[in-house]
Design a protein around this motif. Structure first.
Motif, PDB file in Angstrom:
ATOM      1  N   LYS A 103      19.727 -54.044  31.171  1.00 17.84           N
ATOM      2  CA  LYS A 103      21.112 -53.885  30.706  1.00 17.84           C
ATOM      3  C   LYS A 103      21.400 -52.431  30.358  1.00 17.84           C
ATOM      4  CE  LYS A 103      23.663 -57.340  28.607  1.00 17.84           C
ATOM      5  NZ  LYS A 103      24.372 -57.659  29.756  1.00 17.84           N
ATOM      6  N   ARG A 104      20.447 -51.780  29.671  1.00 16.04           N
ATOM      7  CA  ARG A 104      20.635 -50.380  29.261  1.00 16.04           C
ATOM      8  C   ARG A 104      20.710 -49.467  30.481  1.00 16.04           C
ATOM      9  NH1 ARG A 104      17.042 -46.521  28.751  1.00 16.04           N
ATOM     10  NH2 ARG A 104      15.295 -47.968  28.804  1.00 16.04           N
ATOM     11  N   LEU A 105      19.838 -49.684  31.461  1.00 21.03           N
ATOM     12  CA  LEU A 105      19.821 -48.830  32.644  1.00 21.03           C
ATOM     13  C   LEU A 105      21.046 -49.051  33.537  1.00 21.03           C
ATOM     14  CD1 LEU A 105      16.053 -49.025  33.631  1.00 21.03           C
ATOM     15  CD2 LEU A 105      17.228 -47.090  32.592  1.00 21.03           C
ATOM     16  N   CYS A 106      21.553 -50.252  33.579  1.00 20.64           N
ATOM     17  CA  CYS A 106      22.682 -50.573  34.472  1.00 20.64           C
ATOM     18  C   CYS A 106      24.033 -50.440  33.778  1.00 20.64           C
ATOM     19  CB  CYS A 106      22.544 -52.000  35.002  1.00 20.64           C
ATOM     20  SG  CYS A 106      21.166 -52.213  36.119  1.00 20.64           S
ATOM     21  N   LYS A 107      24.041 -50.134  32.475  1.00 20.71           N
ATOM     22  CA  LYS A 107      25.286 -50.102  31.716  1.00 20.71           C
ATOM     23  C   LYS A 107      26.281 -49.097  32.262  1.00 20.71           C
ATOM     24  CE  LYS A 107      25.343 -48.313  27.604  1.00 20.71           C
ATOM     25  NZ  LYS A 107      25.151 -48.051  26.176  1.00 20.71           N
ATOM     26  N   ASP A 108      25.832 -47.916  32.590  1.00 22.47           N
ATOM     27  CA  ASP A 108      26.745 -46.838  33.003  1.00 22.47           C
ATOM     28  C   ASP A 108      26.803 -46.619  34.505  1.00 22.47           C
ATOM     29  OD1 ASP A 108      27.377 -46.352  30.345  1.00 22.47           O
ATOM     30  OD2 ASP A 108      25.673 -45.011  30.097  1.00 22.47           O
ATOM     31  N   LEU A 109      26.349 -47.567  35.274  1.00 23.29           N
ATOM     32  CA  LEU A 109      26.425 -47.422  36.741  1.00 23.29           C
ATOM     33  C   LEU A 109      27.879 -47.492  37.186  1.00 23.29           C
ATOM     34  CD1 LEU A 109      23.500 -49.552  38.194  1.00 23.29           C
ATOM     35  CD2 LEU A 109      23.610 -47.124  37.871  1.00 23.29           C
TER      36      LEU A 109
END
Length: 109
Positions: A103-109
């Motif tokens: 979730k953290r890694l994909c949050k700002d995609l």
């Protein structure tokens, strides 16, 4: 179950995504590239886990995250080709940590 059109299977497309942007985490690395539709490829090598049962569990868990967060999330307006490369093994006991990291890694995609 994820439809075949939501999977990246062509080696040329995989190389194109590998040469794009990257985000690193403790358990996974995410490579992504803007696209016309959201697609995913999950890679778990034998170096991560010798057991195919464990590797398949990791793949199923990550694909279910992808389905919930990208395919059925109506708030998302951008589409990406995503490759998720598992670096460290995880199991049912620490899957919450992996979910939070995804979730953290994909949050700002």
């Amino acid at each position: 179950m994820i439809h075949k059109s939501a999977l990246i299977s062509n080696s040329k497309e995989i190389l194109r995504v590998f040469n794009s942007k990257k985000r690193e985490g403790h358990y996974v690395n995410i490579f992504y590239r803007p696209s016309l539709s959201s697609r995913v490829c999950v890679i778990v090598s034998k170096k991560v886990s010798k057991s195919s049962v464990k590797r398949n569990y990791m793949k199923r868990f990550i694909k279910s995250f992808f389905i919930m967060d990208f395919l059925y999330n109506t708030d998302r307006r951008d589409f990406f080709d995503i490759i998720i490369l598992v670096k460290k093994p995880f199991c049912k006991t620490n899957k919450g940590e992996v979910y939070q990291e995804l979730k953290r890694l994909c949050k700002d995609l």
